[in-house]
Design an enzyme around this catalytic site. Structure first.
Site, PDB file in Angstrom:
ATOM      1  N   LYS A 219     -21.237  16.589   2.431  1.00 59.66           N
ATOM      2  CA  LYS A 219     -21.989  15.441   2.944  1.00 59.66           C
ATOM      3  C   LYS A 219     -22.336  15.677   4.406  1.00 59.66           C
ATOM      4  O   LYS A 219     -21.522  16.196   5.174  1.00 59.66           O
ATOM      5  CB  LYS A 219     -21.154  14.165   2.806  1.00 59.66           C
ATOM      6  N   GLU A 268     -17.672  -1.827  11.498  1.00 58.12           N
ATOM      7  CA  GLU A 268     -16.742  -0.756  11.137  1.00 58.12           C
ATOM      8  C   GLU A 268     -15.613  -0.572  12.152  1.00 58.12           C
ATOM      9  O   GLU A 268     -15.827  -0.060  13.251  1.00 58.12           O
ATOM     10  CB  GLU A 268     -17.503   0.565  10.958  1.00 58.12           C
TER      11      GLU A 268
END
EC number: 5.4.4.2
Length: 461
Positions: A219, A268
């Site tokens: 990724k 986050e």
């Protein structure tokens, strides 16, 4: 409640000054007192014409609010940034005079700051005021914790300082900062909007998928920039006020250096430490909100069962587990994520709790966790190498840890996404997405448009 009287402040300053041996010596003196109710945002606004370099922070639960004004002490590092900051922080705490009778997170000596996403990347003119790691101990700090309010005043004293005179100067500034005032009107609209090389960005997404298919990387997270020009200079207080209204359950932050201010509303958390109890958050995998309750539920279920998003989420879960295992005991991670909704978006969410071992600090954990696969990729070094070579922007502090730590070993850092660097009448907005082998460049581009919305909306878009 223990009150600090002005003569006590002067006495503490006098004691610290008398301990200094030479004119070059200096010592940080910190005193905290409980005060009546005060508005953190008005405190931030009041500081505009009193002191440069403001900072603002509120936790996602809004349990804790911090507003920092001015600079009593600054710590910065360009290399070995965690080690240098940790050493400077320990030295300050070991030598400081601290009066803080309250065991409340965010009081006492508090350092607020952050760091760049990748210190090995070439810094551009855009981020020239922001060092790879930079923390300030504010001269004045307003803390709201739960429903109580505290004011901490930090000052570096020198041998020739006059204690009573200094105490009086600080008292007068405190009075001005705590005077209630209305926030200015927003009055901001966008005159020009410049997407930075969107077609080229999608080409880089294609190149990333090719790299991943070679099985060199699992990724790669790619970010892009949107540059705005406004009708006038942006006031930061109304921007923060709008973020507080429109982005519930997010960390709202601002870190100002002169005319530049890095501001955002991020959902986050990277890590929180309170009395050695650690909480980290896996927040990866994104979908929009539905227009109706039924549509919202349908999108939520699709997100929970989407292979790409679940894979992206699991990268983060496993990384956090590996990152904290040597520093913590009693690590607890749920088997399955849940979907956590926010104003504009919903995300896959998994909390991680643990007990921090003695001898370690929040900076040790930040070093292990940054960058998460949600902002860098996996494996870390290979994805970062691709980003350095191909990404079209200097991320600066975007996607990196921003937060605070105090002299009682409490602290919290969030990941600085959903953010903008505001510079007078201009701003750069940033958003990124996780690219895996089956990613579609157009879909990833549309995802970044959604992620730009929270900041774009409050800036007049």
């Amino acid at each position: 409640m223990i009150e600090i009287k002005e003569d006590q402040i002067a006495s503490l300053l006098k004691e610290a000054i008398e301990q200094l041996r030479t004119e070059d010596d200096r010592r940080l003196v910190s005193f905290t007192k409980k005060i009546a109710t005060a508005n953190p945002l008005q405190f931030f606004e009041a500081a505009k014409h009193i002191r440069e370099n403001r900072a603002f922070w509120t936790s996602s639960s809004q349990m804790l609010w911090l507003t920092g004004v001015g600079t009593a002490f600054e710590m910065g590092a360009d290399e070995s940034r965690f080690e240098v900051i940790e050493a400077a922080w320990n030295k300050i705490l070991n030598e400081a005079y601290i009066h803080n009778p309250y065991e409340v997170p965010g009081t006492g000596i508090v350092a607020i700051g952050g760091m760049s996403f990748d210190p090995e990347n070439t810094q551009t003119e855009l981020w020239k005021k922001f060092r790879p790691s930079q923390f300030r101990i504010p001269e004045f700090l307003l803390t709201k914790y739960d429903s109580s309010y505290y004011l901490t005043i930090n000052v570096c004293v020198r041998k020739n300082d006059h204690a009573k005179q200094l105490a009086e100067e600080l008292r007068l500034i405190e009075q001005k900062l705590l005077t209630e005032r209305a926030l200015p009107d927003h009055g901001l609209y966008i005159q020009d909007e410049n997407e930075m090389d969107s077609d080229k960005w999608m080409d880089i997404v294609r190149r990333a998928t090719e790299e991943i298919r070679k099985q060199n990387v699992e990724k790669i997270v790619l970010a892009r920039e949107l540059r705005l020009t406004f009708n006038r200079r942006a006031d930061i207080s109304p921007v923060l006020n709008n973020l507080l209204k429109t982005q519930p359950n997010s960390y709202i932050f601002a870190y100002e250096i002169g005319d530049d201010c890095f501001v955002g509303a991020t959902p986050e958390r990277l890590v929180k430490v309170e009395k050695n109890k650690l909480l980290s958050t896996c927040l990866a995998g994104t979908a929009p909100r539905g227009e109706t309750k039924e549509e919202d539920m349908k999108i939520s279920e699709a997100l929970l069962n989407d292979e790409k998003n679940r894979q992206e989420h699991d990268f983060v879960v496993q990384m956090i587990k590996r990152g904290i295992k040597d520093y913590c005991t009693q690590v607890a991670i749920p088997d399955e994520p849940i979907v956590r909704p926010f104003k504009n978006l919903q995300h896959l969410y998994t909390p991680v709790t643990a007990q921090l071992k003695d001898g370690y600090t929040i900076l040790d954990i930040v070093k292990q966790l940054h960058p998460t696969p949600a902002l860098g990729g996996s494996p870390k070094e290979e994805s970062l190498a691709f980003i350095r070579e191909h990404e079209l922007l200097d991320r600066g502090w975007y996607g990196a840890p921003i937060g605070w730590m105090d002299s009682s070993n409490n602290g919290e850092f969030a990941v600085a996404i959903r953010s903008a660097l505001i510079q007078k009448n201009q701003a750069s907005l940033f958003a990124g997405c996780g690219v895996v082998k089956d990613s579609d460049p157009q879909s990833e581009y549309e995802e970044t448009k959604i992620k730009l919305l929270p900041m774009l909306t409050v800036l007049g878009g």
